[in-house]
Design a protein around this motif. Structure first.
Motif, PDB file in Angstrom:
ATOM      1  N   ASN A 195     -33.382  54.887 -59.765  1.00 47.43           N
ATOM      2  CA  ASN A 195     -33.082  55.053 -61.103  1.00 47.43           C
ATOM      3  C   ASN A 195     -33.597  56.414 -61.698  1.00 47.43           C
ATOM      4  O   ASN A 195     -33.332  56.684 -62.600  1.00 47.43           O
ATOM      5  CB  ASN A 195     -33.361  54.026 -62.322  1.00 47.43           C
ATOM      6  N   GLN A 239     -35.606  55.917 -65.250  1.00 47.14           N
ATOM      7  CA  GLN A 239     -34.769  55.267 -66.248  1.00 47.14           C
ATOM      8  C   GLN A 239     -35.292  53.653 -66.646  1.00 47.14           C
ATOM      9  O   GLN A 239     -35.965  53.060 -65.702  1.00 47.14           O
ATOM     10  CB  GLN A 239     -33.380  55.163 -66.056  1.00 47.14           C
ATOM     11  N   ARG A 290     -35.740  49.888 -66.816  1.00 42.32           N
ATOM     12  CA  ARG A 290     -35.054  48.903 -66.116  1.00 42.32           C
ATOM     13  C   ARG A 290     -35.997  47.479 -66.374  1.00 42.32           C
ATOM     14  O   ARG A 290     -36.900  47.559 -67.026  1.00 42.32           O
ATOM     15  CB  ARG A 290     -35.399  49.199 -64.441  1.00 42.32           C
TER      16      ARG A 290
END
Length: 276
Positions: free
Chosen positions: A219, A243, A245
């Motif tokens: 990510n 990002q 998660r």
């Protein structure tokens, strides 16, 4: 444009060939813990090049399960404040000037058997050279923990390598030992990274190709980049954002990280380590 970019990179960074002699009369011990023999490979390479004594740290109750079982056991021990018993170290630590301490990185630091060794052993006045193997990184964070565990020891520069890059160990250990004065010979001293800048589409493609579908970075997105010349290629230092998660016990938290990527001429990009 691409040619101009490469010219700027290589003109801004100069690699220097340096000759260095070994430090005088330093008796070395290579002491390590290894579950899968990855760290053993590095330990044996160091011991061979230094003609040093070598010993393996052994847990009384070995971590002999698969990855998931090892993670679960470690989590349970961490939550309960348990460190594993280890077999007595046979080497007489007092006889050595320099101790190379090796370990796999688990949960961002050295594996539990090394925690036990450091807790039970006074290394005051010794020069300590850490080395480790890891999935993505952890040398820097484990160095901080080592300094706290042994505040009266002299902690020297360490070496770390991804388990996916073990083929690079012989050459990298050779350069590492020469650069730090443990063996004689010429080594390449790299120049500084260029000033960091926003990534271009081309830079982002290099980053994405290097991290691929690695679980802990799938990510991640590159935001900034610097670079420098290396033998036969280029090394990149990316600042990336991970990002958000869903939290998982075997995954680090989301956030900013530094990702080192090398591109050897004619080969695909590969990341060498992550610093969180």
């Amino acid at each position: 444009m691409k040619k101009l970019k490469l010219f700027t990179i290589f003109a801004a960074m100069i690699m220097t060939l340096v000759s260095c002699g070994p430090k005088n009369a330093q008796k070395a011990l290579v002491l390590y813990y290894s579950q899968t023999d990855n760290t053993k490979l590095v330990a044996d390479e160091i011991a061979k090049r230094l003609n040093a004594d070598v010993e393996r740290i052994e847990a009384v109750n070995p971590y002999d399960g698969d990855f998931r079982q090892t993670i679960e056991r470690c989590m349970k021990e961490r939550n309960e404040g348990i460190i594993p018993d280890i077999q007595p170290v046979k080497s007489d630590i007092s006889k050595y000037d320099v101790i190379f301490i090796g370990y796999p990185v688990w949960f961002g630091t050295y594996a539990p058997p090394v925690i036990t060794f450091l807790k039970n052993t006074d290394l005051s006045g010794k020069k300590i050279v850490p080395f480790c193997t890891f999935g993505s990184g952890g040398l820097e964070s484990s160095l901080k923990d080592l300094s706290k565990a042994q505040p009266n020891a002299v902690i020297l520069e360490g070496y770390g390598v991804r388990a996916a890059r073990l083929d690079a160990v012989p050459q990298e250990i050779d350069q590492f030992l020469k650069a730090n004065g443990f063996i004689q010979g010429e080594y390449v001293r790299l120049g500084d990274f260029t000033e960091i800048k926003d990534v271009t589409t081309e830079d982002a493609a290099i980053f994405d190709a290097a991290v691929g579908d690695y679980p802990m970075m799938k990510n991640a997105r590159a935001e900034m980049v610097a670079s420098r010349a290396i033998p036969n290629g280029t090394e990149y230092l990316f600042v990336a954002a991970d990002q958000p998660r869903d939290p998982k016990p075997d995954m680090p938290p989301a956030g900013k990280m530094k990702v080192y990527v090398t591109v050897v001429n004619g080969e695909a990009p590969v990341f060498t380590k992550v610093v969180r």
